[in-house]
Design a protein around this motif. Structure first.
Motif, PDB file in Angstrom:
ATOM      1  N   CYS A 179       0.748  -1.811   3.866  1.00 46.26           N
ATOM      2  CA  CYS A 179       0.550  -0.383   3.504  1.00 46.26           C
ATOM      3  C   CYS A 179       2.345   0.012   3.580  1.00 46.26           C
ATOM      4  N   GLN A 180       3.124   0.807   2.489  1.00 44.16           N
ATOM      5  CA  GLN A 180       4.533   1.123   2.635  1.00 44.16           C
ATOM      6  C   GLN A 180       4.937   2.108   2.392  1.00 44.16           C
ATOM      7  N   ASN A 181       5.640   3.004   3.035  1.00 41.47           N
ATOM      8  CA  ASN A 181       6.508   4.116   4.367  1.00 41.47           C
ATOM      9  C   ASN A 181       4.937   5.028   3.269  1.00 41.47           C
ATOM     10  N   LYS A 227      -8.553   4.533   7.300  1.00 39.16           N
ATOM     11  CA  LYS A 227      -9.711   5.620   6.206  1.00 39.16           C
ATOM     12  C   LYS A 227      -8.342   5.460   5.431  1.00 39.16           C
ATOM     13  N   THR A 228      -7.662   5.791   5.563  1.00 41.33           N
ATOM     14  CA  THR A 228      -6.627   5.796   4.055  1.00 41.33           C
ATOM     15  C   THR A 228      -6.015   3.886   3.241  1.00 41.33           C
ATOM     16  N   LEU A 229      -6.387   3.478   4.558  1.00 42.66           N
ATOM     17  CA  LEU A 229      -6.306   1.735   3.949  1.00 42.66           C
ATOM     18  C   LEU A 229      -7.339   1.186   3.030  1.00 42.66           C
ATOM     19  N   VAL A 230      -8.692   1.793   4.045  1.00 41.92           N
ATOM     20  CA  VAL A 230      -9.881   1.795   2.809  1.00 41.92           C
ATOM     21  C   VAL A 230      -9.559   2.031   1.837  1.00 41.92           C
ATOM     22  N   GLY A 231      -9.335   3.179   1.649  1.00 43.51           N
ATOM     23  CA  GLY A 231      -9.608   3.719  -0.095  1.00 43.51           C
ATOM     24  C   GLY A 231     -10.413   5.252   0.417  1.00 43.51           C
ATOM     25  N   LEU A 232     -10.728   5.764   1.712  1.00 38.74           N
ATOM     26  CA  LEU A 232     -11.398   6.718   1.854  1.00 38.74           C
ATOM     27  C   LEU A 232     -10.826   7.957   1.790  1.00 38.74           C
ATOM     28  N   HIS A 233      -9.631   8.028   1.971  1.00 39.27           N
ATOM     29  CA  HIS A 233      -8.524   9.176   0.992  1.00 39.27           C
ATOM     30  C   HIS A 233      -6.940   8.455   1.024  1.00 39.27           C
ATOM     31  N   THR A 234      -6.520   9.758   0.032  1.00 39.43           N
ATOM     32  CA  THR A 234      -5.531   9.303  -0.329  1.00 39.43           C
ATOM     33  C   THR A 234      -4.046   9.201  -0.460  1.00 39.43           C
ATOM     34  N   PRO A 235      -3.415   8.501   0.165  1.00 37.31           N
ATOM     35  CA  PRO A 235      -2.089   8.474   0.586  1.00 37.31           C
ATOM     36  C   PRO A 235      -1.127  10.142  -0.438  1.00 37.31           C
ATOM     37  N   ASP A 236      -0.765  10.638   0.058  1.00 44.03           N
ATOM     38  CA  ASP A 236       0.384  11.932  -0.623  1.00 44.03           C
ATOM     39  C   ASP A 236       1.493  11.485  -1.241  1.00 44.03           C
ATOM     40  N   THR A 237       2.124  10.224  -0.401  1.00 42.92           N
ATOM     41  CA  THR A 237       2.992   8.920  -1.084  1.00 42.92           C
ATOM     42  C   THR A 237       2.979   8.243  -0.306  1.00 42.92           C
ATOM     43  N   GLY A 238       3.370   6.439  -0.949  1.00 49.24           N
ATOM     44  CA  GLY A 238       3.231   5.399  -0.395  1.00 49.24           C
ATOM     45  C   GLY A 238       2.631   4.469  -1.282  1.00 49.24           C
ATOM     46  N   GLU A 239       2.465   3.035  -0.526  1.00 47.26           N
ATOM     47  CA  GLU A 239       1.493   2.110  -1.697  1.00 47.26           C
ATOM     48  C   GLU A 239       1.119   1.197  -0.216  1.00 47.26           C
ATOM     49  N   ILE A 240      -0.183   0.762  -1.226  1.00 46.96           N
ATOM     50  CA  ILE A 240      -1.269  -0.312   0.094  1.00 46.96           C
ATOM     51  C   ILE A 240      -1.399  -1.393  -0.950  1.00 46.96           C
ATOM     52  N   TYR A 284      -3.338  -4.932  -1.570  1.00 44.53           N
ATOM     53  CA  TYR A 284      -4.354  -5.573  -1.137  1.00 44.53           C
ATOM     54  C   TYR A 284      -3.899  -7.715  -1.924  1.00 44.53           C
ATOM     55  N   ASP A 285      -2.948  -8.588  -0.782  1.00 39.74           N
ATOM     56  CA  ASP A 285      -3.038  -9.008  -1.295  1.00 39.74           C
ATOM     57  C   ASP A 285      -1.714  -8.807  -2.792  1.00 39.74           C
ATOM     58  N   ASP A 286      -1.759  -8.980  -3.535  1.00 46.68           N
ATOM     59  CA  ASP A 286      -0.469  -9.104  -4.084  1.00 46.68           C
ATOM     60  C   ASP A 286      -0.936  -7.529  -5.380  1.00 46.68           C
ATOM     61  N   ILE A 287      -1.736  -6.813  -5.340  1.00 43.26           N
ATOM     62  CA  ILE A 287      -2.709  -5.712  -5.855  1.00 43.26           C
ATOM     63  C   ILE A 287      -2.182  -4.626  -5.086  1.00 43.26           C
ATOM     64  N   CYS A 288      -1.520  -3.724  -5.824  1.00 45.77           N
ATOM     65  CA  CYS A 288      -1.078  -2.425  -5.458  1.00 45.77           C
ATOM     66  C   CYS A 288      -2.073  -1.413  -5.700  1.00 45.77           C
ATOM     67  N   TYR A 289      -2.953  -1.309  -4.966  1.00 42.86           N
ATOM     68  CA  TYR A 289      -3.958  -0.600  -4.384  1.00 42.86           C
ATOM     69  C   TYR A 289      -3.997   0.957  -5.122  1.00 42.86           C
ATOM     70  N   THR A 290      -2.828   1.630  -4.165  1.00 42.02           N
ATOM     71  CA  THR A 290      -2.617   2.872  -4.535  1.00 42.02           C
ATOM     72  C   THR A 290      -2.166   3.242  -6.024  1.00 42.02           C
ATOM     73  N   SER A 291      -2.387   2.203  -7.310  1.00 44.28           N
ATOM     74  CA  SER A 291      -2.139   2.193  -7.917  1.00 44.28           C
ATOM     75  C   SER A 291      -3.467   2.607  -8.776  1.00 44.28           C
ATOM     76  N   LEU A 292      -4.423   1.902  -9.127  1.00 43.76           N
ATOM     77  CA  LEU A 292      -5.247   1.176  -9.359  1.00 43.76           C
ATOM     78  C   LEU A 292      -6.479   2.413  -9.560  1.00 43.76           C
ATOM     79  N   GLY A 293      -6.974   2.955 -10.814  1.00 42.96           N
ATOM     80  CA  GLY A 293      -8.286   3.890 -11.459  1.00 42.96           C
ATOM     81  C   GLY A 293      -9.294   3.508 -10.439  1.00 42.96           C
ATOM     82  N   PHE A 294     -10.262   4.168 -10.918  1.00 47.39           N
ATOM     83  CA  PHE A 294     -11.416   4.183  -9.665  1.00 47.39           C
ATOM     84  C   PHE A 294     -11.788   2.893 -10.391  1.00 47.39           C
ATOM     85  N   GLU A 295     -11.822   3.288 -12.058  1.00 50.07           N
ATOM     86  CA  GLU A 295     -12.955   1.603 -11.685  1.00 50.07           C
ATOM     87  C   GLU A 295     -12.172  -0.109 -11.293  1.00 50.07           C
ATOM     88  N   GLN A 296     -10.818  -0.301 -11.564  1.00 49.13           N
ATOM     89  CA  GLN A 296     -10.024  -0.761 -11.263  1.00 49.13           C
ATOM     90  C   GLN A 296     -10.182  -1.563  -9.799  1.00 49.13           C
TER      91      GLN A 296
END
Length: 252
Positions: free
Chosen positions: A4-6, A45-58, A60-72
Motif C-alpha cells: 500500500c502506498q500513501n 479491512k482496507t487492504l482486503v477491500g472491505l473499506h475503500t481508501p480516501d486516497t492512496g493505492e493498494i 496485489y503483486d503488480d496489479i493496482c487493486y484500488t484502480s479496478l472495478g467491481f467485476e475486475q
C-alpha cells in the motif's frame, strides 16, 4: 506481495489512517499490531477491500487493486482467504459443509472433487474425523482450525487473519500460530495477521508493522522488536506482556 502506498482513510471527518505505506512480503507471516483504536483493523479491512481508501493505492503483486472495478476485482478476490476473529462458521452446517462453502460458491468442480479438497484441507489442519460435527460441538481451537481449512480450500495466494487467537488459551494459541506460519511457508502465501498478542509477535513475527494513532510508527521483525528505542512501541509491548500475564494468572 501486497503493497500500500500513501493510504488515507477517514470516517465522518475523523482521520483513522494517515499516509500509510508498507509492503507485506510473500511467504512470510506479516503482523499488524497496535492498541485498540489505533487503526490496525481498519488497515486490514482496507487492504482486503472491505473499506475503500480516501486516497492512496493498494497493489496485489503488480496489479493496482484500488484502480479496478467491481467485476475486475473478482479474480483477485478468488485468490484471497480470510480467517475472521470468531471463526464465522455457519452454525447450521457441518464442518465439511463449512469448509466446502467457497468451492460451492466459486467453482464448478464435481461433488467428489470438492470433497477430496475439503478432506485434504481438514487433514492439513489435523481435523480429520470431525467431518460431521457442528460448530456447537467444537472447542475454540477446533473452530479456528476449521476456519483455517476453509480459508485455504481455494488454494489462496493471499491470507488475511483477524485476531486468529482471540478467546484461545495460550497453548492453543501457539498451535494456531504455528499452523498459520507453516501453511504460509508451505504454499508461499502472502499472510497478513491483525493481532495484539505478543506471544504471536515473538513466535511468528517475520515482519511486524506497528500502527500508532493511524500512523505507521515502526516496522521490523521479532528479532529486533525488543531492541527498539521507539517509546510508544516499547510501552505497547510492555502493556501487552503485562495483560497477557494477568490473563494467564486469572485462568489458573
Amino acid at each position: 506481495m501486497i503493497k500500500c502506498q500513501n493510504i488515507y482513510k477517514s470516517f465522518e471527518g475523523r482521520t483513522v489512517l494517515e499516509d500509510i505505506s508498507v509492503e507485506f512480503e510473500t511467504g512470510k507471516t506479516n503482523l499488524i499490531i497496535g492498541r485498540s483504536g489505533s487503526g490496525k483493523t481498519v488497515l486490514l479491512k482496507t487492504l482486503v477491500g472491505l473499506h475503500t481508501p480516501d486516497t492512496g493505492e493498494i497493489f496485489y503483486d503488480d496489479i493496482c487493486y484500488t484502480s479496478l472495478g467491481f467485476e475486475q476485482r473478482k479474480t483477485i478476490r478468488r485468490d484471497i482467504g480470510m480467517i475472521f476473529q470468531g471463526g464465522a462458521l455457519l452454525d447450521s452446517s457441518t464442518v465439511v459443509e463449512n469448509v466446502k462453502l467457497p468451492l460451492d460458491l466459486f467453482t464448478k468442480q464435481s461433488e467428489s472433487e470438492k470433497l477430496d479438497r475439503v478432506h485434504f484441507c481438514l487433514d492439513r489442519v489435523r481435523l480429520d474425523g470431525a467431518d460431521k460435527l457442528y460448530p456447537s460441538e467444537l472447542s475454540g481451537g477446533m473452530i479456528k482450525r476449521v476456519a483455517i481449512a476453509r480459508a485455504i480450500v481455494m488454494n489462496p495466494k493471499y491470507l488475511f487473519c483477524d485476531e486468529p487467537n482471540s478467546g484461545l488459551d495460550p497453548q492453543t494459541s501457539v498451535v494456531i500460530d504455528n499452523l498459520i506460519h507453516d501453511i504460509t511457508k508451505e504454499y508461499n502465501i502472502t499472510t497478513i495477521i491483525n493481532t495484539h498478542d505478543m506471544n504471536s509477535v515473538m513466535e511468528i513475527g517475520e515482519k511486524i508493522v506497528y500502527i500508532h494513532e493511524g500512523h505507521k510508527w515502526w516496522e521490523g521483525s521479532k528479532d529486533n522488536i525488543l531492541q527498539s528505542d521507539n517509546r510508544e512501541l516499547n510501552d505497547f509491548v510492555f502493556a501487552s506482556a503485562m495483560a497477557k500475564r494477568a490473563k494467564v494468572q486469572a485462568e489458573k
